[in-house]
Design a protein around this motif. Structure first.
Motif, PDB file in Angstrom:
ATOM      1  N   LEU A  65      -2.156  23.489  -5.243  1.00 47.27           N
ATOM      2  CA  LEU A  65      -0.725  23.251  -5.080  1.00 47.27           C
ATOM      3  C   LEU A  65      -0.486  22.034  -4.191  1.00 47.27           C
ATOM      4  O   LEU A  65       0.397  21.214  -4.471  1.00 47.27           O
ATOM      5  CB  LEU A  65      -0.055  24.485  -4.474  1.00 47.27           C
ATOM      6  N   ALA A  66      -1.291  21.903  -3.135  1.00 53.79           N
ATOM      7  CA  ALA A  66      -1.164  20.730  -2.276  1.00 53.79           C
ATOM      8  C   ALA A  66      -1.474  19.456  -3.049  1.00 53.79           C
ATOM      9  O   ALA A  66      -0.816  18.425  -2.864  1.00 53.79           O
ATOM     10  CB  ALA A  66      -2.101  20.867  -1.075  1.00 53.79           C
ATOM     11  N   GLY A  67      -2.475  19.517  -3.938  1.00 54.93           N
ATOM     12  CA  GLY A  67      -2.777  18.356  -4.764  1.00 54.93           C
ATOM     13  C   GLY A  67      -1.611  17.974  -5.661  1.00 54.93           C
ATOM     14  O   GLY A  67      -1.303  16.796  -5.839  1.00 54.93           O
ATOM     15  N   VAL A  68      -0.955  18.970  -6.231  1.00 61.73           N
ATOM     16  CA  VAL A  68       0.214  18.713  -7.082  1.00 61.73           C
ATOM     17  C   VAL A  68       1.320  18.050  -6.277  1.00 61.73           C
ATOM     18  O   VAL A  68       1.938  17.072  -6.719  1.00 61.73           O
ATOM     19  CB  VAL A  68       0.714  20.032  -7.698  1.00 61.73           C
ATOM     20  N   VAL A  69       1.584  18.581  -5.087  1.00 62.59           N
ATOM     21  CA  VAL A  69       2.648  18.026  -4.250  1.00 62.59           C
ATOM     22  C   VAL A  69       2.335  16.573  -3.871  1.00 62.59           C
ATOM     23  O   VAL A  69       3.212  15.706  -3.893  1.00 62.59           O
ATOM     24  CB  VAL A  69       2.830  18.900  -2.989  1.00 62.59           C
ATOM     25  N   CYS A  70       1.065  16.307  -3.540  1.00 60.42           N
ATOM     26  CA  CYS A  70       0.681  14.941  -3.189  1.00 60.42           C
ATOM     27  C   CYS A  70       0.823  14.001  -4.370  1.00 60.42           C
ATOM     28  O   CYS A  70       1.294  12.866  -4.226  1.00 60.42           O
ATOM     29  CB  CYS A  70      -0.760  14.912  -2.669  1.00 60.42           C
ATOM     30  N   ASP A  71       0.405  14.445  -5.548  1.00 61.30           N
ATOM     31  CA  ASP A  71       0.554  13.620  -6.743  1.00 61.30           C
ATOM     32  C   ASP A  71       2.026  13.312  -7.019  1.00 61.30           C
ATOM     33  O   ASP A  71       2.364  12.225  -7.499  1.00 61.30           O
ATOM     34  CB  ASP A  71      -0.042  14.338  -7.960  1.00 61.30           C
ATOM     35  N   ARG A  72       2.875  14.262  -6.725  1.00 57.54           N
ATOM     36  CA  ARG A  72       4.294  14.115  -7.056  1.00 57.54           C
ATOM     37  C   ARG A  72       5.045  13.265  -6.038  1.00 57.54           C
ATOM     38  O   ARG A  72       5.884  12.435  -6.394  1.00 57.54           O
ATOM     39  CB  ARG A  72       4.936  15.514  -7.151  1.00 57.54           C
ATOM     40  N   PHE A  73       4.744  13.446  -4.730  1.00 55.30           N
ATOM     41  CA  PHE A  73       5.576  12.848  -3.694  1.00 55.30           C
ATOM     42  C   PHE A  73       4.889  11.758  -2.875  1.00 55.30           C
ATOM     43  O   PHE A  73       5.501  11.185  -1.990  1.00 55.30           O
ATOM     44  CB  PHE A  73       6.099  13.940  -2.750  1.00 55.30           C
ATOM     45  N   LEU A 181      -1.496   7.319  13.734  1.00 59.18           N
ATOM     46  CA  LEU A 181      -0.968   5.981  13.982  1.00 59.18           C
ATOM     47  C   LEU A 181      -1.804   4.918  13.275  1.00 59.18           C
ATOM     48  O   LEU A 181      -1.271   4.003  12.642  1.00 59.18           O
ATOM     49  CB  LEU A 181      -0.925   5.713  15.489  1.00 59.18           C
ATOM     50  N   LEU A 182      -3.126   5.021  13.388  1.00 61.17           N
ATOM     51  CA  LEU A 182      -4.010   4.079  12.709  1.00 61.17           C
ATOM     52  C   LEU A 182      -3.839   4.165  11.196  1.00 61.17           C
ATOM     53  O   LEU A 182      -3.770   3.143  10.496  1.00 61.17           O
ATOM     54  CB  LEU A 182      -5.459   4.364  13.103  1.00 61.17           C
ATOM     55  N   PHE A 183      -3.759   5.382  10.708  1.00 64.14           N
ATOM     56  CA  PHE A 183      -3.597   5.625   9.276  1.00 64.14           C
ATOM     57  C   PHE A 183      -2.306   4.999   8.763  1.00 64.14           C
ATOM     58  O   PHE A 183      -2.290   4.325   7.723  1.00 64.14           O
ATOM     59  CB  PHE A 183      -3.605   7.135   9.054  1.00 64.14           C
ATOM     60  N   ALA A 184      -1.209   5.216   9.480  1.00 59.63           N
ATOM     61  CA  ALA A 184       0.083   4.689   9.056  1.00 59.63           C
ATOM     62  C   ALA A 184       0.069   3.171   8.981  1.00 59.63           C
ATOM     63  O   ALA A 184       0.701   2.566   8.101  1.00 59.63           O
ATOM     64  CB  ALA A 184       1.179   5.156  10.015  1.00 59.63           C
ATOM     65  N   HIS A 185      -0.666   2.534   9.876  1.00 55.69           N
ATOM     66  CA  HIS A 185      -0.684   1.074   9.950  1.00 55.69           C
ATOM     67  C   HIS A 185      -1.635   0.445   8.943  1.00 55.69           C
ATOM     68  O   HIS A 185      -1.371  -0.634   8.409  1.00 55.69           O
ATOM     69  CB  HIS A 185      -1.067   0.643  11.368  1.00 55.69           C
ATOM     70  N   ALA A 186      -2.766   1.106   8.670  1.00 54.51           N
ATOM     71  CA  ALA A 186      -3.847   0.461   7.927  1.00 54.51           C
ATOM     72  C   ALA A 186      -3.932   0.833   6.455  1.00 54.51           C
ATOM     73  O   ALA A 186      -4.541   0.104   5.674  1.00 54.51           O
ATOM     74  CB  ALA A 186      -5.194   0.785   8.604  1.00 54.51           C
ATOM     75  N   VAL A 187      -3.362   1.978   6.050  1.00 52.33           N
ATOM     76  CA  VAL A 187      -3.552   2.475   4.684  1.00 52.33           C
ATOM     77  C   VAL A 187      -2.325   2.162   3.849  1.00 52.33           C
ATOM     78  O   VAL A 187      -1.212   2.590   4.190  1.00 52.33           O
ATOM     79  CB  VAL A 187      -3.825   3.992   4.682  1.00 52.33           C
ATOM     80  N   PRO A 188      -2.486   1.432   2.748  1.00 50.19           N
ATOM     81  CA  PRO A 188      -1.326   1.144   1.892  1.00 50.19           C
ATOM     82  C   PRO A 188      -0.945   2.362   1.057  1.00 50.19           C
ATOM     83  O   PRO A 188      -1.791   3.206   0.751  1.00 50.19           O
ATOM     84  CB  PRO A 188      -1.829   0.006   0.995  1.00 50.19           C
ATOM     85  N   PRO A 189       0.313   2.468   0.672  1.00 48.69           N
ATOM     86  CA  PRO A 189       0.722   3.602  -0.181  1.00 48.69           C
ATOM     87  C   PRO A 189       0.221   3.434  -1.602  1.00 48.69           C
ATOM     88  O   PRO A 189      -0.105   2.330  -2.045  1.00 48.69           O
ATOM     89  CB  PRO A 189       2.252   3.545  -0.121  1.00 48.69           C
ATOM     90  N   THR A 190       0.141   4.554  -2.313  1.00 50.34           N
ATOM     91  CA  THR A 190      -0.234   4.544  -3.722  1.00 50.34           C
ATOM     92  C   THR A 190       0.991   4.881  -4.568  1.00 50.34           C
ATOM     93  O   THR A 190       1.982   5.412  -4.070  1.00 50.34           O
ATOM     94  CB  THR A 190      -1.337   5.567  -4.000  1.00 50.34           C
ATOM     95  N   ARG A 191       0.882   4.593  -5.857  1.00 47.38           N
ATOM     96  CA  ARG A 191       1.969   4.947  -6.772  1.00 47.38           C
ATOM     97  C   ARG A 191       1.996   6.455  -6.966  1.00 47.38           C
ATOM     98  O   ARG A 191       0.962   7.118  -6.939  1.00 47.38           O
ATOM     99  CB  ARG A 191       1.770   4.244  -8.106  1.00 47.38           C
ATOM    100  N   TYR A 192       3.175   6.983  -7.195  1.00 48.36           N
ATOM    101  CA  TYR A 192       3.307   8.428  -7.361  1.00 48.36           C
ATOM    102  C   TYR A 192       4.573   8.742  -8.126  1.00 48.36           C
ATOM    103  O   TYR A 192       5.431   7.885  -8.330  1.00 48.36           O
ATOM    104  CB  TYR A 192       3.330   9.134  -5.999  1.00 48.36           C
TER     105      TYR A 192
END
Length: 398
Positions: A65-73, A181-192
């Motif tokens: 279910l968490a995977g579904v939510v991540c794929d969706r949002f 904080l590091l994650f927010a700065h360094a990781v680009p978003p993916t399409r969803y």
């Protein structure tokens, strides 16, 4: 003019892995703190067990279910939310004055962990520009739990000795917040959000490769977590080893799993087929299990076989995580498939140690635990063979 080839974003890969270290420490933080927590809060053994296994229950219940939510949002959005929830859960637990609030805090930590752990492989995969770099990155990701878990086990005596278990909880909450904080700065978003959630679930479950990898992870985790959990008890029962020495031995057993994870990713990046690699890891692990549970062998050799078991088995999670993009219909399916794999791994972590304890207590000691261990290893080898056959039909995607 030709476009320059895309480059792998290793900065993002390492940021995801750094957050994974914090998540791994959260998984192992309860065990070294339980004596102090029981003394202060008056916890029973049953209450202590519930606090320790809440992580597993959450993963078993809501992994896919968490995977579904991540794929969706959005994978980055929810992975970041997971890190924040883990930090808040740690802060709440540090203030707990009794069992109920402490259990609720672990419930929150479990939710945060599942959200982050399900999304992370997708973000790793999206950061890699080539199949070879993807195998390396996901091989690195497979080492997050043993690496972070070892750091947590080694840090626990220091923090607990200076500031008690509450200080240890606060330190890990701070680590999760810093990782966020590091994650927010360094990781680009993916399409969803381009594929409907129910369709993602159905299509992921229709993939035989996904189902085989889930069964494989269950078999691997059932073996590895059983050895990790019961090694201190085994050493105390068989060799009267002190608690401190047993904790150090367990940390070493967890740590040496990391080279196995990295080796698996490296071999896959060099073109070694996934199926034979899994079979080899499972068979070597089975041979080590037979030796480490043989009472006729000397103690140092048995412990050396424990370490060899952890190294050899480590190629299996690397093979699984690197296989998720191979068997995903689209990149959006990776997190859903990873949720399925996570649910299976949590089931193995919950069932395996309990089954071994029941068999050992009912049928004459730890030697009797060999047979279920070998059974899990045999099933893992069968999964490797089946996965190899499936991937022979996917030459263009391997």
């Amino acid at each position: 003019m030709a476009r320059p080839p895309a480059l792998t974003d290793w900065r993002a890969v390492w940021a995801v892995f750094a957050a994974g270290l914090a998540a791994g420490a959260y998984m192992t933080k309860v065990a070294p703190a339980l004596p102090a927590m029981r003394a202060e809060l008056g916890l029973t053994l049953v209450e202590s067990g519930l606090i320790a296994t809440t992580f597993n229950i959450m993963g078993m219940a809501v992994g896919m279910l968490a995977g579904v939510v991540c794929d969706r949002f959005g994978h980055k959005r929810l992975a970041l939310a997971g890190l924040v929830v883990m930090a808040l859960g740690g802060l709440l637990g540090a203030t707990a004055g009794g069992f109920t609030l402490l259990l609720f805090s672990r419930f929150l930590e479990g939710i945060g962990f599942v959200l982050f752990a399900v999304c992370a492989p997708t973000l790793m995969s999206a950061s890699a520009a080539t199949a070879r770099d993807r195998a390396r990155a996901l091989g690195l990701w497979s080492a997050y739990m043993p690496s972070g878990g070892t750091l947590g086990l080694l840090a626990a005596p220091v923090f607990i000795g200076v500031s008690g278990w509450r200080g240890f909880w606060l330190a890990l909450a701070a680590a999760a917040a810093a990782a966020a904080l590091l994650f927010a700065h360094a990781v680009p978003p993916t399409r969803y959000g381009e594929v409907r959630s129910l369709r993602l679930v159905v299509e992921s479950l229709e993939s035989t490769g996904n189902l085989v990898m889930a069964a494989l992870f269950l078999c691997y985790v059932a073996q590895w977590s059983s050895v990790m959990l019961w090694l201190p008890t085994f050493l105390a029962d068989e060799y009267a080893v002190s608690a401190a020495a047993a904790a150090l031995a367990t940390a070493l057993m967890v740590l040496v799993n990391v080279p196995g994870n990295l080796l698996g990713g490296w071999l896959l990046s060099r073109g070694v087929p996934r199926g034979p690699l899994i079979i080899a890891g499972a068979l070597v692990a089975a041979a080590c299990e037979a030796g480490m549970l043989a009472a006729s062998l000397p103690g140092p050799l048995r412990f050396a076989l424990v370490l060899a078991f952890s190294v050899s088995a480590g190629v299996i999670p690397a093979s699984i995580f690197a296989g998720l993009p191979v068997h995903a219909r689209t990149p959006q399916h990776i997190a859903t498939a990873n949720g399925l794999v996570l649910q299976a791994s949590q089931a193995g972590q919950f069932v395996g140690p309990l089954a071994l304890a029941w068999i050992a207590s009912r049928y004459g000691g730890w030697n009797a635990a060999l047979w279920p261990m070998l059974g899990f290893a045999a099933l893992a080898a069968c999964c490797g063979a089946l996965l190899g056959r499936i991937e022979k039909r996917l030459p263009a995607r391997r």
